[in-house]
Design an enzyme around this catalytic site. Structure first.
Site, PDB file in Angstrom:
ATOM      1  N   ALA A  48      -9.321   5.710   4.190  1.00 52.76           N
ATOM      2  CA  ALA A  48      -9.097   6.904   5.009  1.00 52.76           C
ATOM      3  C   ALA A  48     -10.311   7.821   5.110  1.00 52.76           C
ATOM      4  O   ALA A  48     -11.011   8.063   4.134  1.00 52.76           O
ATOM      5  CB  ALA A  48      -7.924   7.724   4.489  1.00 52.76           C
ATOM      6  N   GLY A  49     -10.524   8.306   6.318  1.00 53.25           N
ATOM      7  CA  GLY A  49     -11.506   9.346   6.567  1.00 53.25           C
ATOM      8  C   GLY A  49     -12.877   8.873   7.022  1.00 53.25           C
ATOM      9  O   GLY A  49     -13.746   9.690   7.317  1.00 53.25           O
ATOM     10  N   LYS A  71       0.875  -1.162   0.000  1.00 50.03           N
ATOM     11  CA  LYS A  71       0.000   0.000   0.000  1.00 50.03           C
ATOM     12  C   LYS A  71       0.917   1.218   0.000  1.00 50.03           C
ATOM     13  O   LYS A  71       1.666   1.448   0.956  1.00 50.03           O
ATOM     14  CB  LYS A  71      -0.910   0.021   1.237  1.00 50.03           C
ATOM     15  CG  LYS A  71      -1.840   1.219   1.225  1.00 50.03           C
ATOM     16  CD  LYS A  71      -2.588   1.394   2.520  1.00 50.03           C
ATOM     17  CE  LYS A  71      -2.938   2.859   2.693  1.00 50.03           C
ATOM     18  NZ  LYS A  71      -3.463   3.161   4.021  1.00 50.03           N
ATOM     19  N   GLY A 106      -7.800   9.519   9.507  1.00 47.19           N
ATOM     20  CA  GLY A 106      -8.115   9.647  10.930  1.00 47.19           C
ATOM     21  C   GLY A 106      -9.109  10.743  11.263  1.00 47.19           C
ATOM     22  O   GLY A 106      -9.423  10.966  12.424  1.00 47.19           O
TER      23      GLY A 106
END
Lengths: 257, 317
Positions: free
Chosen positions: A184-185, A96, A157
């Site tokens: 993410a998020g 990744k 995060g």
């Protein structure tokens, strides 16, 4: 079934392994999520010593695929080097790829990302690039040899959930055949369901589970949401309408009511 | 009963204290001789069970609540009961609410109340959480005082071979015990000195990527800690960790930018997979281990449990 770089996977939820209250809770959360892939950061967990090996053997005992990441890398050189070290340690071509461009938002440096993806693909890696929701960048990453895309939906995060549904929808529409994992998020299961309803192939989570009051229960909740969104996408959802439509026909109603 | 305690860190010394109180004939063996080689030497010394609950199990809170009383009874005058202040930089202020939602035993304080508690931080933070019931101690002073008290009461301290035979062995060697299910979690810390800032209590600074605490000690000294890295490497502090710790101190008060760095330290915390300590018995060996980041907080309870186990074992034998 979800297929990434030729590997068939039983789950559409990928789980990060950082920030859990304890390794025991991490392991229970992985089991509860029924995930088939966990991401592992090379940089901090393995900073020398034997104990990193212990953390690694805990992860191995879970019997899931491991996707090493280059979290915390800020340059092409750093990311490439980290990917090469990860390949040796974790014995996988999967990486990744994260190349961070800004300290505050941790948003990807998309220029460096494309370059690093090109170098790593040429070196035989299967690259999972962590990118923004930008269509043109996505195109460049595919040209660089990536067969999977990992667009963000909000900063890492942040728990904000999908900030730009239009961009995500455009991305999905533009590359219908490319496996895309929203990374993410995400903050809550409804965010995961929303994204999956757009037709994305999978979700990657870490903080939303690790920092939840009960990470194990939250992992299970996200797994259900991911499934629900995925099923709903394929079941074909109603489009919103401006006027009410009765669900019971009025024609033929008894005349004396 | 002749008891050999291996390890002179916080687990070994608290165990010695409890066993001595129950009439044991005690020898403490630590080949390192020097207490500064133990992980406990690098501890923060916060007796902060409410704050720890943010990431620890309920048991840590329940058992940790007893710690301050134990230390005060064992070493009168060693415990400072001024509470803990939890702050966040303005941009991470929402993290305070998250911290609050995971913990109890605090009150919200505004800028004025904050200035009353810590005059040197006046105007620097708009709000915070105050954990009034929490306490702290100086771990190095506590370890030294406890060792002296034990020695004065007849406990033998040896660094080489322990003479004779022992009825029971209490293994308190921490990560050195090399148990297969034990892992090391590296912690790095700094000791700073500045006359330009005074704090009456430990301050925790919340940051989404790196929580840090600053604990005041005597003589204008501050301990800044501590990183949490899944590794048992004992090498010197890394530049990155140093930078993060200093950044945190600097963001609490810019005067820390001019502080003298007296020391950097690295310790390896012994931890089980659930990050909770265990007292276990195998034959005549009883072990206390896995204190993780809760040495001074949980060692007293573990020592009491181990002492009970020692005397149960003796009764059975």
């Amino acid at each position: 079934m979800l297929k990434l770089y030729g590997t068939e996977l039983s789950s559409r939820l990928l789980l990060g392994t950082a920030q859990y209250p304890s390794p025991a809770i991490l392991m229970d959360a992985v089991k509860a999520s029924e995930t088939a892939i966990v991401t592992v950061s090379l940089r901090r967990e393995m900073a020398g010593g034997k104990s990193g090996d212990k953390f690694w053997s805990l992860i191995q005992s879970l019997g899931v695929h491991v996707l090493p990441n280059t979290a915390g890398c800020h340059t092409v050189k750093e990311a490439v080097l980290t990917a090469q070290m990860a390949r040796d340690i974790f014995a996988t071509n999967w990486i990744k790829l994260e190349v961070i461009g800004n300290h505050d938002t941790l948003q990807p440096d998309v220029f460096a990302l494309v370059e690093a993806a090109r170098i790593l693909t040429a070196d035989g890696f299967n690259v999972f690039p962590y990118t923004t929701d930008d269509l043109v960048v996505a195109e460049r990453l595919l040209e660089a040899g990536c067969e999977v895309l990992m667009p963000w939906c909000a900063p890492i995060g942040s728990a904000l959930g999908p900030l730009n549904l239009h961009a995500l929808r455009a991305l999905r529409g533009h590359f219908p055949e490319v496996p895309m994992i929203v990374d993410a998020g995400l903050g809550r299961p409804s965010h995961a369901a929303t994204v999956m309803e757009l037709g994305f192939d999978a979700i990657l989570l870490n903080t939303a589970v690790a920092k939840a009051g009960d990470p194990v229960v939250m992992a299970a909740a996200f797994a259900k949401a991911v499934d629900a969104g995925h099923m709903a996408f394929h079941a074909g959802m109603l489009e919103p309408r401006d006027v009410a439509v009765p669900s019971t026909p009025v024609i033929g109603r008894a005349v004396f009511t | 009963m002749r008891i050999l305690i291996k390890g002179a860190g916080v687990a070994g010394l608290t165990a010695a204290h409890e066993l001595l109180a129950r009439g044991g004939d005690i020898t403490v063996l630590d080949p390192r001789r020097d207490t500064s080689a133990t992980a406990s030497w690098y501890a923060g010394g916060m007796l902060a069970p409410y704050c720890e609950r943010e990431s620890a199990d309920e048991q840590v809170l329940e058992l940790g609540l007893k710690a301050a009383c134990w230390w005060e009874a064992a070493l009168p005058g060693s415990v400072v009961r001024n509470g803990t202040l939890v702050l966040a930089p303005a941009r991470d202020i929402r993290e305070l609410d998250r911290f609050g939602s995971r913990t109890s035993g605090f009150s919200h304080v505004d800028a004025q109340e904050l200035a009353d508690l810590e005059p040197d931080l006046e105007g620097r933070f708009r709000r915070g959480l105050f954990f009034k019931e929490e306490a702290h101690l100086d771990p190095r002073r506590a370890l030294t005082m406890l060792a002296e008290k034990l020695a004065a009461s007849g406990v033998r301290f040896v660094s080489g071979e322990a003479d004779g035979t022992f009825d029971v062995i209490v293994d308190c060697t921490g990560y050195g015990a090399a148990k297969p299910d034990l892992r090391g979690v590296r912690g790095e810390m700094l000791v700073l000195q500045t006359r330009d800032v005074s704090l009456a209590r430990p301050v925790r600074l919340i940051h989404p990527r790196f929580p840090v605490y600053i604990v005041p000690r005597a003589h204008h000294i501050f301990m800044v800690g501590a990183t949490m890295i899944e590794s048992d490497a004992t090498g010197p502090i890394t530049a990155r960790s140093m930078m993060e710790l200093l950044n945190a101190a600097y963001s609490l008060h810019p005067a820390f930018g001019e502080a003298a760095i007296l020391e950097t330290g690295v310790g390896v915390r012994p931890a089980y997979a659930d990050n909770f300590p265990r007292v276990q018995r195998e034959g005549k060996v009883i072990s206390i281990n896995g204190l993780y980041r809760h040495g001074f907080l949980l060692a007293p309870t573990m020592a009491i449990q181990a002492a009970a186990m020692v005397f149960e074992y003796e009764k059975a034998a």
